[in-house]
Design an enzyme around this catalytic site. Structure first.
Site, PDB file in Angstrom:
ATOM      1  CD  GLU A  50     -11.963  28.059  55.679  1.00  0.00           C
ATOM      2  OE1 GLU A  50     -13.105  27.990  55.605  1.00  0.00           O
ATOM      3  OE2 GLU A  50     -11.190  28.995  56.106  1.00  0.00           O
ATOM      4  NE  ARG A 140      -5.702  29.844  48.006  1.00  0.00           N
ATOM      5  CZ  ARG A 140      -6.590  29.860  48.818  1.00  0.00           C
ATOM      6  NH1 ARG A 140      -7.885  29.728  48.742  1.00  0.00           N
ATOM      7  NH2 ARG A 140      -6.124  30.204  50.325  1.00  0.00           N
ATOM      8  CG  ASN A 142      -9.944  32.123  50.900  1.00  0.00           C
ATOM      9  OD1 ASN A 142      -9.454  30.808  51.130  1.00  0.00           O
ATOM     10  ND2 ASN A 142     -10.278  32.796  51.999  1.00  0.00           N
ATOM     11  CG  ASN A 191     -11.893  33.999  55.581  1.00  0.00           C
ATOM     12  OD1 ASN A 191     -11.977  32.744  54.944  1.00  0.00           O
ATOM     13  ND2 ASN A 191     -10.509  34.225  55.938  1.00  0.00           N
ATOM     14  CG  ASP A 240     -10.619  31.573  58.877  1.00  0.00           C
ATOM     15  OD1 ASP A 240     -11.550  31.599  57.562  1.00  0.00           O
ATOM     16  OD2 ASP A 240      -9.727  31.088  58.889  1.00  0.00           O
TER      17      ASP A 240
END
Length: 332
Positions: A50, A140, A142, A191, A240
């Site tokens: 990522e 968490r 991202n 995202n 995404d």
């Protein structure tokens, strides 16, 4: 329909509530441009590759493996053999440069509990500010990005191993060393965040709803208003990570459907990059080349080649440059 990204997380114990011979472009038409990538630029089998980021100062590309808790860097002049890796005790979702700071010394990271500074020579990190006053082990950081005002937009979501992916995340805004502000909640899988070339529109991908939102972005204070749907993906996968090019087109990775989409400023599909593996996670411009991260696949989830090529880093020339990313203003 269940979230494909959530299915991937479920397999990890989270149940849901090239350039040259490596890439070719087919004849484009007014209706749809199409490209095809044949093989990885770097075949390294990330579990969840990522956050690709072009480090202009060193002509290198940074990207992360969230699940394996790694930050990778490749010198683009030297090629794949120059890949170096830092390993951590926490997942890191995204990185960014800091205004006035040598990125070889320090960079900004979206970390487990919020926003932190990473000292690259030692591999140590220190939090600037966190999502919550008391750390929440379920959550968490991202994906995210720096806005035109030098502030950090960072999504939070359910961490791996914490049970169902729930709508308990948020899109946060961090300004200097001040406490973060929740700007959109609840969300499940937040995202990429990006801006139009004139900085009048902000985009935000909410993968689990298959929607990319658009907002009016105010140059005066950076506030967002008038939320609307910019694009909805109706294929087999989910939108995404994305980036915007100099002409205002969005290039969006699709997790689970082996494509990267080119979407016009009007929200229309105008192009597709066909990929040799399914789980496409994010993209980044380096000149007119698009670098593409992917996530791992397990045996039986696709063809042997799709599985073998999963988790790799890819590149392809798409003939247009991307917008230059902004740097975080650590000091006001």
């Amino acid at each position: 329909m269940p979230s494909l990204i959530s299915r991937f997380l479920e397999r990890l114990g989270i149940k849901k509530e090239n350039k040259g011979t490596n890439a070719t472009m087919s004849g484009s038409t007014a209706a749809l441009q199409e490209w095809q990538v044949k093989e990885p630029y770097i075949k390294l089998h990330c579990a969840l590759g990522e956050g690709p980021y072009f480090e202009k100062a060193t002509n290198s590309l940074r990207f992360v493996d969230i699940i394996k808790k790694r930050v990778h860097t490749v010198d683009l002049a030297k090629g794949p053999d120059s890949l170096s890796t830092l390993e951590f005790d926490i997942p890191i979702g995204v990185t960014a440069d800091i205004e006035g700071v040598d990125p070889q010394d320090r960079i900004l990271i979206g970390a487990k509990h919020g926003m932190a500074v990473l000292h690259r020579k030692t591999g140590k990190y220190e939090y600037i500010t966190k999502f919550f006053a008391e750390e929440n082990v379920r959550i968490r950081g991202n994906d995210g990005a720096i806005d035109p005002h030098g502030r950090f937009w960072l999504g939070s979501m359910t961490d791996f191993g914490q049970g169902p992916v729930l709508p308990e995340g948020a899109l946060w805004l961090f300004h200097s060393k001040k406490p973060g502000q929740s700007m959109k909640a609840p969300v499940s899988i937040p995202n990429s965040v990006s801006w139009s070339p004139d900085n009048k529109v902000m985009y935000f991908t909410h993968s689990s709803s298959r929607v990319i939102h658009a907002y009016d972005y105010a140059a005066e204070d950076g506030s967002i208003t008038n939320e609307r749907t910019f694009f909805t993906y109706e294929g087999q996968g989910e939108p995404d990570g994305h980036r915007v090019d100099a002409e205002g087109n969005m290039w969006c990775a699709v997790y689970g459907d082996a494509v990267v989409l080119k979407i016009s400023p009007q929200g229309k599909l105008v192009g597709k990059i066909h990929m040799p593996t399914k789980n496409i996670t994010c993209v980044e411009f380096v000149g007119t080349e698009l670098f593409i991260t992917t996530a791992g696949m397990e045996e039986g989830q696709g063809t042997p080649e799709q599985v073998d090529f999963s988790g790799g880093l890819y590149r392809i020339d798409v003939g247009v440059k991307g917008l230059t990313p902004y740097a975080f203003k650590l000091s006001e």
